[in-house]
Design a protein around this motif. Structure first.
Motif, PDB file in Angstrom:
ATOM      1  N   LYS A  53       0.831  -1.207   0.000  1.00  0.00           N
ATOM      2  CA  LYS A  53       0.000   0.000   0.000  1.00  0.00           C
ATOM      3  C   LYS A  53       0.867   1.260   0.000  1.00  0.00           C
ATOM      4  CE  LYS A  53      -2.054   1.340   3.765  1.00  0.00           C
ATOM      5  NZ  LYS A  53      -2.939   1.478   4.941  1.00  0.00           N
ATOM      6  N   HIS A  54       1.937   1.242   0.804  1.00  0.00           N
ATOM      7  CA  HIS A  54       2.817   2.413   0.881  1.00  0.00           C
ATOM      8  C   HIS A  54       3.615   2.599  -0.414  1.00  0.00           C
ATOM      9  CE1 HIS A  54       1.611   3.209   4.856  1.00  0.00           C
ATOM     10  NE2 HIS A  54       2.338   2.307   5.467  1.00  0.00           N
ATOM     11  N   ILE A  55       4.000   1.489  -1.059  1.00  0.00           N
ATOM     12  CA  ILE A  55       4.701   1.612  -2.341  1.00  0.00           C
ATOM     13  C   ILE A  55       3.783   2.285  -3.362  1.00  0.00           C
ATOM     14  CG2 ILE A  55       5.604   0.307  -4.311  1.00  0.00           C
ATOM     15  CD1 ILE A  55       6.802  -1.676  -2.347  1.00  0.00           C
ATOM     16  N   SER A  56       2.525   1.900  -3.339  1.00  0.00           N
ATOM     17  CA  SER A  56       1.557   2.517  -4.247  1.00  0.00           C
ATOM     18  C   SER A  56       1.413   4.008  -3.966  1.00  0.00           C
ATOM     19  CB  SER A  56       0.198   1.814  -4.103  1.00  0.00           C
ATOM     20  OG  SER A  56      -0.781   2.433  -4.916  1.00  0.00           O
ATOM     21  N   SER A  57       1.363   4.378  -2.673  1.00  0.00           N
ATOM     22  CA  SER A  57       1.248   5.793  -2.307  1.00  0.00           C
ATOM     23  C   SER A  57       2.477   6.574  -2.723  1.00  0.00           C
ATOM     24  CB  SER A  57       1.042   5.921  -0.786  1.00  0.00           C
ATOM     25  OG  SER A  57      -0.154   5.297  -0.388  1.00  0.00           O
ATOM     26  N   ALA A  58       3.650   5.983  -2.470  1.00  0.00           N
ATOM     27  CA  ALA A  58       4.912   6.678  -2.773  1.00  0.00           C
ATOM     28  C   ALA A  58       5.155   6.795  -4.270  1.00  0.00           C
ATOM     29  CB  ALA A  58       6.084   5.960  -2.109  1.00  0.00           C
ATOM     30  N   SER A  59       4.481   5.983  -5.064  1.00  0.00           N
ATOM     31  CA  SER A  59       4.663   6.026  -6.511  1.00  0.00           C
ATOM     32  C   SER A  59       3.794   7.091  -7.163  1.00  0.00           C
ATOM     33  CB  SER A  59       4.331   4.648  -7.117  1.00  0.00           C
ATOM     34  OG  SER A  59       5.164   3.647  -6.584  1.00  0.00           O
ATOM     35  N   ASP A  60       2.875   7.657  -6.376  1.00  0.00           N
ATOM     36  CA  ASP A  60       1.994   8.701  -6.891  1.00  0.00           C
ATOM     37  C   ASP A  60       2.414  10.029  -6.246  1.00  0.00           C
ATOM     38  OD1 ASP A  60      -0.034   9.972  -8.169  1.00  0.00           O
ATOM     39  OD2 ASP A  60      -1.645   8.697  -7.421  1.00  0.00           O
ATOM     40  N   VAL A  61       1.555  11.033  -6.315  1.00  0.00           N
ATOM     41  CA  VAL A  61       1.839  12.295  -5.637  1.00  0.00           C
ATOM     42  C   VAL A  61       1.801  12.051  -4.138  1.00  0.00           C
ATOM     43  CG1 VAL A  61       1.063  14.656  -5.276  1.00  0.00           C
ATOM     44  CG2 VAL A  61       0.844  13.610  -7.536  1.00  0.00           C
ATOM     45  N   LEU A  62       2.898  12.344  -3.459  1.00  0.00           N
ATOM     46  CA  LEU A  62       3.036  12.024  -2.040  1.00  0.00           C
ATOM     47  C   LEU A  62       2.580  13.203  -1.196  1.00  0.00           C
ATOM     48  CD1 LEU A  62       4.054   9.787  -0.146  1.00  0.00           C
ATOM     49  CD2 LEU A  62       6.274  10.943  -0.139  1.00  0.00           C
ATOM     50  N   LEU A  63       1.488  12.993  -0.447  1.00  0.00           N
ATOM     51  CA  LEU A  63       0.981  14.032   0.430  1.00  0.00           C
ATOM     52  C   LEU A  63       1.788  14.039   1.729  1.00  0.00           C
ATOM     53  CD1 LEU A  63      -2.844  13.424  -0.084  1.00  0.00           C
ATOM     54  CD2 LEU A  63      -1.349  15.023  -1.299  1.00  0.00           C
ATOM     55  N   SER A  64       1.729  15.162   2.448  1.00  0.00           N
ATOM     56  CA  SER A  64       2.559  15.301   3.650  1.00  0.00           C
ATOM     57  C   SER A  64       2.174  14.292   4.723  1.00  0.00           C
ATOM     58  CB  SER A  64       2.441  16.721   4.201  1.00  0.00           C
ATOM     59  OG  SER A  64       1.091  17.032   4.512  1.00  0.00           O
ATOM     60  N   ASP A  65       0.854  14.013   4.885  1.00  0.00           N
ATOM     61  CA  ASP A  65       0.458  13.049   5.911  1.00  0.00           C
ATOM     62  C   ASP A  65       0.877  11.634   5.516  1.00  0.00           C
ATOM     63  OD1 ASP A  65      -1.345  13.045   3.813  1.00  0.00           O
ATOM     64  OD2 ASP A  65      -3.047  12.465   5.052  1.00  0.00           O
ATOM     65  N   GLU A  66       0.866  11.330   4.211  1.00  0.00           N
ATOM     66  CA  GLU A  66       1.333  10.024   3.755  1.00  0.00           C
ATOM     67  C   GLU A  66       2.833   9.880   3.985  1.00  0.00           C
ATOM     68  OE1 GLU A  66      -1.785   9.116   0.077  1.00  0.00           O
ATOM     69  OE2 GLU A  66       0.069  10.204  -0.312  1.00  0.00           O
ATOM     70  N   GLU A  67       3.562  10.964   3.779  1.00  0.00           N
ATOM     71  CA  GLU A  67       5.009  10.936   4.024  1.00  0.00           C
ATOM     72  C   GLU A  67       5.288  10.607   5.483  1.00  0.00           C
ATOM     73  OE1 GLU A  67       8.679  14.132   4.162  1.00  0.00           O
ATOM     74  OE2 GLU A  67       7.059  14.453   2.716  1.00  0.00           O
ATOM     75  N   THR A  68       4.544  11.234   6.395  1.00  0.00           N
ATOM     76  CA  THR A  68       4.730  10.975   7.833  1.00  0.00           C
ATOM     77  C   THR A  68       4.364   9.538   8.162  1.00  0.00           C
ATOM     78  OG1 THR A  68       4.220  13.282   8.326  1.00  0.00           O
ATOM     79  CG2 THR A  68       4.053  11.718  10.145  1.00  0.00           C
ATOM     80  N   THR A  69       3.270   9.032   7.586  1.00  0.00           N
ATOM     81  CA  THR A  69       2.818   7.663   7.862  1.00  0.00           C
ATOM     82  C   THR A  69       3.858   6.639   7.414  1.00  0.00           C
ATOM     83  OG1 THR A  69       0.499   8.312   7.623  1.00  0.00           O
ATOM     84  CG2 THR A  69       1.001   5.973   7.416  1.00  0.00           C
ATOM     85  N   ILE A  70       4.394   6.814   6.206  1.00  0.00           N
ATOM     86  CA  ILE A  70       5.397   5.871   5.687  1.00  0.00           C
ATOM     87  C   ILE A  70       6.666   5.937   6.530  1.00  0.00           C
ATOM     88  CG2 ILE A  70       6.864   5.314   3.709  1.00  0.00           C
ATOM     89  CD1 ILE A  70       4.612   6.349   1.894  1.00  0.00           C
ATOM     90  N   HIS A  71       7.088   7.141   6.864  1.00  0.00           N
ATOM     91  CA  HIS A  71       8.296   7.314   7.683  1.00  0.00           C
ATOM     92  C   HIS A  71       8.150   6.583   9.011  1.00  0.00           C
ATOM     93  CE1 HIS A  71      10.846   9.435  10.621  1.00  0.00           C
ATOM     94  NE2 HIS A  71      11.692   9.572   9.614  1.00  0.00           N
ATOM     95  N   ASP A  72       7.019   6.784   9.709  1.00  0.00           N
ATOM     96  CA  ASP A  72       6.800   6.131  11.007  1.00  0.00           C
ATOM     97  C   ASP A  72       6.711   4.615  10.850  1.00  0.00           C
ATOM     98  OD1 ASP A  72       6.825   8.600  12.131  1.00  0.00           O
ATOM     99  OD2 ASP A  72       4.650   8.770  12.355  1.00  0.00           O
ATOM    100  N   PHE A  73       6.070   4.157   9.784  1.00  0.00           N
ATOM    101  CA  PHE A  73       5.939   2.722   9.543  1.00  0.00           C
ATOM    102  C   PHE A  73       7.309   2.069   9.377  1.00  0.00           C
ATOM    103  CE2 PHE A  73       5.716  -0.555   6.125  1.00  0.00           C
ATOM    104  CZ  PHE A  73       5.034  -1.545   6.835  1.00  0.00           C
ATOM    105  N   LEU A  74       8.172   2.648   8.576  1.00  0.00           N
ATOM    106  CA  LEU A  74       9.504   2.078   8.344  1.00  0.00           C
ATOM    107  C   LEU A  74      10.363   2.169   9.598  1.00  0.00           C
ATOM    108  CD1 LEU A  74      10.223   3.520   4.783  1.00  0.00           C
ATOM    109  CD2 LEU A  74       9.974   1.098   5.356  1.00  0.00           C
TER     110      LEU A  74
END
Length: 797
Positions: free
Chosen positions: A511-532
Motif C-alpha cells: 500500500k505504501h509503495i503505491s502511495s509513494a509512486s503517486d503524488v506524495l501528500l505530507s500526511d502520507e510521508e509521515t505515515t510511511i516514515h513512522d511505519f519504516l
C-alpha cells in the motif's frame, strides 16, 4: 466472579484446572527431555493420575489443601527453585479472579489481604488498569482459539507502587501468563463477528467493542493464571527522565526540577536526598551567571559561592580536569573542607554526604549534577553505579539548555540590533551621537528615523527550478527503495515460516509503495516514515533472531540505512547536497563580485538564501552624501547586475555537470528606474521601502518569480535564460543596450525575446525581455567591469 471495569461489569465463569499445564508436561515427556526432567514430570503426572479430583475442574479451593506439596512441586517447574521466595513476586490463581492457590512469600506479604488468599486490589487507577488487563487476557484467549487470531499469551502492564518501607515510588511490571488456561464456549451460537479486525488500521477492535459484540458470560475458563510482578523501577525512571530532560527548556523550570528530584530518588533508592544542577554557560567565551539558570543549583544557593563564582568555576574545572566520572564524598566534614575549599559551600548548607557528577561535552565541563544528603555515609559507590545510565541524559539536557540560551541571545540580537553595513553605518552613528547629546542636555530624546530618500532599487534572483518537486521526488525514491528492500525480506521470511503478521506487514508495504509512486501528500510521508522507522524495524529485529534464512538480508537492510536518521537517504542526500552546493557557490560568487563593485560607489546590499539566491541593492546620493552620485554609477550597477546573473548562470551550468542530483537555475531581474525611499524599521530591524507609492515595487518583486507569459502556460523564467521584468518602455530600451553589449562580448547569445506577461493580483501591464546565456565560450572572454570604459557603458557597446 464479577469484575467491574471502566467499560462494563464483567462476569467470568472460571475454575481451577491443572489439565492445561499437565498436558504440556505430557507433550514434553513424549517429545523427549532430560532424565532429571523425566523423573520430575513423571512423579507429578503419576500423582495426578492417582487422584482423579486433580484431573477435573475444581470449584472448592479447600479441596486442594491435601495436595499442597504436589502443587508446590508443580509450581517449581514454572518458577526456578534456585530463586529465593523472599525475593520473587509471583502468584498462581483462578483464571481472571483475585483468588490465589499459591504465591511466593514476598507476594503474600505485599499483595494479599491479611489472613486470606485474595489479592488486594487498590481502588484507584492502578486497580482499574489491572481489571482492564484481565479482560484483555480473557478476550485474547477467545480470539486465539475461535478466530485463529495471533493474540499474545502474555498481558503486560506497568504500575506505580508506593513502597511503604522506603517511602519511594517504585514501578512494577505485571505479567499475566494465560498459557495454561483453556476457554470453552457455553452458549448456543458462537457470537464471533466477522469484523473483529478494525478495517481502518487492521488492528483489533477496542475492548469496549469486543465486550459489546462478544458476551464474556458465554465462555468458561478452566486452568491457572500465572502472575509475575517484576520491579522495573530503573527502566521506567530512565524512560521518564529521558522524556522530562529532552523536553526541557531550562533547569529553572520548577515543576520539572522537582519531578527530576523524585526520579533520581527512585533510581538510587534513597528518599531524603536533594539534587542540584549547576550549569557553566559561556557567552563570547566567558562564563556567565544568572539567578534564572542557577536557581536549582545546590552550589550557588550559598551566597558566597555566587560572590566568588569565577573562582568556583575554576575549582570545578580543576576538580574534573582529569576525569569524566562522578566523585563521591561519603563523608563531608571540616577535615575534607580544609583539603578542598570548594566543598565548604556544601558543608555550610548542611550537606554531609555528596556525589558530584561532571556533565561534559567534547571534553569541556558544561555543568555538574549534584546529589546531597544531610547524613554522613548516606551516599556511597553503589549509588554512582545506578547513576551511570542517567548522566548522559543530564548532559544532553544541559547541552539543550545552553543551545536554548544561545537561541535566546541570538533572538535578542535580532530583535534589538541589526548587522550594520559600512555603507549605512555612518547614518546610525550620527543618529546615536545625536541621541546621546540630547540626553546629556537633559532632554527626553527619541531615536530619530533612519531613512534614505531617492535611492534606486535593483533586484536579482537565481532560483533553482522546480526545487519543491525535486525534493518531493527524492523523498519518494528513497521511500520506494527502502519499501522494496523490506518487501523482499518479508516475502522471503514468509516462505520459511508461517507468521500471519508478516502478511499484514506485506499488505502495508504494498500500500505504501503505491502511495509513494503517486503524488506524495505530507500526511502520507509521515505515515510511511513512522511505519519504516517503527513497525518494520521492530519486526526485522525479531526476525533476525528467529528466521535464519533472512538474517543476512536484514543485516544488509540495516547497513543500507543512514546512521543518523535510520532511513534510506540516497536521493534526498544527493538533492540536499546539490542544493547546498549551488547555494554556496552562487553566494560566494555574488559576494565576491559585490565586494569589488562596492568600491566604485557605496551602496546597500542584502542577500537571501533559500532554494536559490536573491539579492536587493539600493544606490543613490543619500547613501553616500560625501561622494557625488552620477547616473553613470547606476548604469554601471545595472550592467553589473546583468553580467553577474549571466556569469552565475554559467557557473550553475558547469556545476550541474558535477552534482550528484543535477538541477538547473533560472535568472530573474526586476527593472525599476524610478527612485524610491527606504527606511529602517525598528520592529523588524531591517530596511524596507517607505511610503505607499513605493509599495508597488515590493508587491511586484514578490509576485514575479512564477509569472507566466500572457495567454500561455509557459513560465517566463526558464533555465539557461535571463528574464527581465519591466513596466516602463525606457527600462526595456536601457537593458536592451546592455544585452547587446554582452552579446558582443559572447556572454549572451544573439537575439532578444519580447513578451507580455499575465496579470498578477494587484499588478497589470508587466512586460518582459528574455535572452539566452552563451555557455559554449569561456567566461574569460568577458572583460571585468573595471575594464569597461564609461563611454562603453553609456553607449552600451
Amino acid at each position: 466472579m464479577e469484575v467491574n471495569t471502566s467499560y462494563k461489569t464483567v462476569h467470568y465463569q472460571s475454575k481451577v484446572s491443572f489439565q492445561p499445564l499437565l498436558s504440556v508436561l505430557k507433550r514434553t515427556l513424549h517429545h523427549g527431555s532430560s532424565e532429571g526432567a523425566k523423573k520430575l514430570y513423571s512423579g507429578i503426572l503419576d500423582y495426578s493420575d492417582q487422584h482423579s479430583e486433580l484431573q477435573r475442574p475444581i470449584d472448592d479451593l479447600s479441596a486442594l489443601e491435601p495436595h499442597r506439596e504436589w502443587i508446590e512441586m508443580l509450581v517449581s517447574i514454572i518458577f526456578p527453585p534456585t530463586a529465593s521466595e523472599n525475593e520473587m513476586l509471583y502468584s498462581v490463581g483462578v483464571p481472571f479472579s483475585y483468588k490465589t492457590i499459591h504465591t511466593s512469600r514476598l507476594f503474600q506479604m505485599l499483595f494479599l489481604e491479611p489472613g486470606t488468599n485474595d489479592i488486594k486490589i487498590p481502588d484507584n487507577e492502578t486497580g482499574r488498569d489491572i481489571e482492564h488487563d484481565r479482560a484483555v487476557g480473557a478476550y485474547n484467549l477467545i480470539l486465539r482459539k475461535y478466530c485463529n487470531y495471533h493474540a499474545p499469551e502474555f498481558v503486560l502492564s506497568v504500575h506505580p507502587y508506593h513502597d511503604p518501607h522506603s517511602g519511594l515510588i517504585k514501578y512494577m511490571e505485571l505479567q499475566l501468563d494465560t498459557r495454561y488456561i483453556d476457554v470453552k464456549f457455553t452458549g448456543t451460537h458462537l457470537p464471533i463477528p466477522e469484523d473483529f479486525i478494525n478495517k481502518k488500521d487492521h488492528g483489533l477492535l477496542s475492548l469496549e467493542e469486543l465486550q459489546h459484540n462478544i458476551p464474556i458470560e458465554q465462555f468458561a475458563f478452566e486452568g491457572i493464571v500465572i502472575g509475575r510482578v517484576i520491579d522495573v523501577t530503573e527502566r521506567e525512571v530512565i524512560s521518564q527522565m529521558k522524556s522530562e530532560l529532552l523536553n526541557l527548556n531550562a533547569f529553572s523550570e520548577g515543576a520539572v526540577y522537582h519531578k527530576l528530584q523524585d526520579l533520581v530518588q527512585s533510581l538510587i533508592g534513597l528518599k531524603d536526598i536533594r539534587i542540584g544542577i549547576t550549569p557553566f554557560f559561556k557567552v563570547n567565551g566567558h562564563y556567565v551567571f544568572s539567578e534564572l539558570h542557577n536557581s536549582n543549583s545546590l552550589l550557588f544557593k550559598h551566597y558566597q559561592a555566587v560572590m566568588e563564582r569565577d573562582t568556583v568555576n575554576d575549582c570545578c574545572r580543576e576538580l574534573f580536569m582529569g576525569t569524566d566520572k562522578p566523585i563521591i564524598y561519603e563523608k563531608v566534614d571540616e577535615e575534607i573542607v580544609k583539603a578542598i575549599d570548594y566543598l565548604g559551600f556544601y558543608f555550610d548548607q548542611g550537606y554531609r554526604s555528596l556525589i558530584l557528577a561532571p556533565l561534559k561535552h567534547n571534553g569541556d565541563l558544561w555543568g555538574i549534577l549534584e546529589i546531597g544528603s544531610d547524613h554522613e555515609g548516606k551516599l556511597n559507590y553503589k549509588h554512582i553505579t545506578k547513576l551511570d545510565i542517567a548522566i548522559p541524559l543530564f548532559t544532553r539536557a544541559i547541552e539543550k539548555s545552553a543551545e536554548s540560551l544561545d537561541t535566546q541571545i541570538d533572538k535578542m540580537i535580532k530583535e534589538q540590533f541589526t548587522a550594520v553595513q559600512p555603507s549605512v553605518e555612518w547614518k546610525f552613528t550620527e543618529a546615536a551621537y545625536n541621541f546621546i547629546i540630547q540626553k546629556q542636555q537633559g532632554k527626553d530624546p527619541k531615536p530619530e528615523r533612519i531613512a534614505f530618500e531617492y535611492v534606486y532599487p535593483l533586484y536579482g534572483a537565481i532560483d533553482i527550478r522546480n526545487s519543491s518537486v525535486e525534493r518531493s521526488q527524492s523523498i519518494q525514491l528513497d521511500f520506494i527503495e527502502q519499501l522494496q528492500m523490506a518487501a523482499a525480506i518479508i516475502k522471503k521470511a514468509q516462505a520459511s515460516m508461517p507468521f500471519p503478521l508478516l502478511q499484514e506487514v506485506q499488505f502495508k508495504i504494498d500500500k505504501h509503495i503505491s502511495s509513494a509512486s503517486d503524488v506524495l501528500l505530507s500526511d502520507e510521508e509521515t505515515t510511511i516514515h513512522d511505519f519504516l522507522l517503527n513497525q518494520v524495524t521492530s519486526i526485522f529485529k525479531h526476525l533476525k533472531g528467529t528466521a535464519p534464512a533472512v538474517q543476512k538480508d536484514i543485516d544488509d537492510y540495516f547497513a543500507a540505512l543512514d546512521k543518523n536518521i535510520g532511513m534510506i537517504y540516497h536521493h534526498r542526500k544527493a538533492f540536499e547536497e546539490s542544493i547546498a552546493q549551488i547555494n554556496e557557490q552562487v553566494s560566494r560568487f555574488i559576494d565576491r563580485e559585490q565586494t569589488s563593485v562596492q568600491q566604485i560607489f557605496p551602496h546597500y546590499f542584502e542577500r537571501y538564501v533559500t532554494d536559490g539566491v536573491d539579492f536587493n541593492i539600493y544606490i543613490g546620493q543619500s547613501l553616500a552624501p560625501r561622494k557625488k552620485f552620477d547616473e553613470l554609477y547606476l548604469r554601471n550597477m545595472k550592467m553589473w547586475q546583468l553580467t553577474t546573473l549571466a556569469k552565475a548562470s554559467r557557473l550553475t551550468n558547469e556545476l550541474c555537470k558535477q552534482l550528484s542530483h543535477p538541477m538547473k537555475t533560472t535568472q530573474l531581474i526586476l527593472a525599476h528606474s524610478t527612485p524610491i525611499s527606504i527606511s529602517f524599521r525598528a520592529d523588524e530591524r531591517k530596511f524596507d521601502v517607505d511610503g505607499a507609492g513605493n509599495i508597488r515595487y515590493e508587491i511586484i518583486k514578490k509576485r514575479i518569480d512564477k509569472v507566466r507569459i500572457k495567454d500561455t502556460n509557459e513560465r517566463f523564467t526558464q533555465p539557461g535564460k535571463i528574464s527581465i521584468v519591466y513596466s516602463q518602455p525606457k527600462d526595456a530600451e536601457e537593458y536592451a543596450e546592455y544585452i547587446e553589449f554582452l552579446q558582443n562580448q559572447k556572454l549572451l547569445k544573439p537575439g532578444i525575446e519580447h513578451h507580455e506577461l499575465e496579470e498578477l493580483q494587484g499588478v497589470v501591464g508587466l512586460k518582459g525581455l528574455r535572452v539566452d546565456v552563451q555557455y559554449e565560450d569561456d567566461t574569460s572572454k568577458t572583460p571585468p567591469l573595471s575594464t569597461i570604459t564609461d563611454e562603453q557603458l553609456l553607449k552600451g557597446k
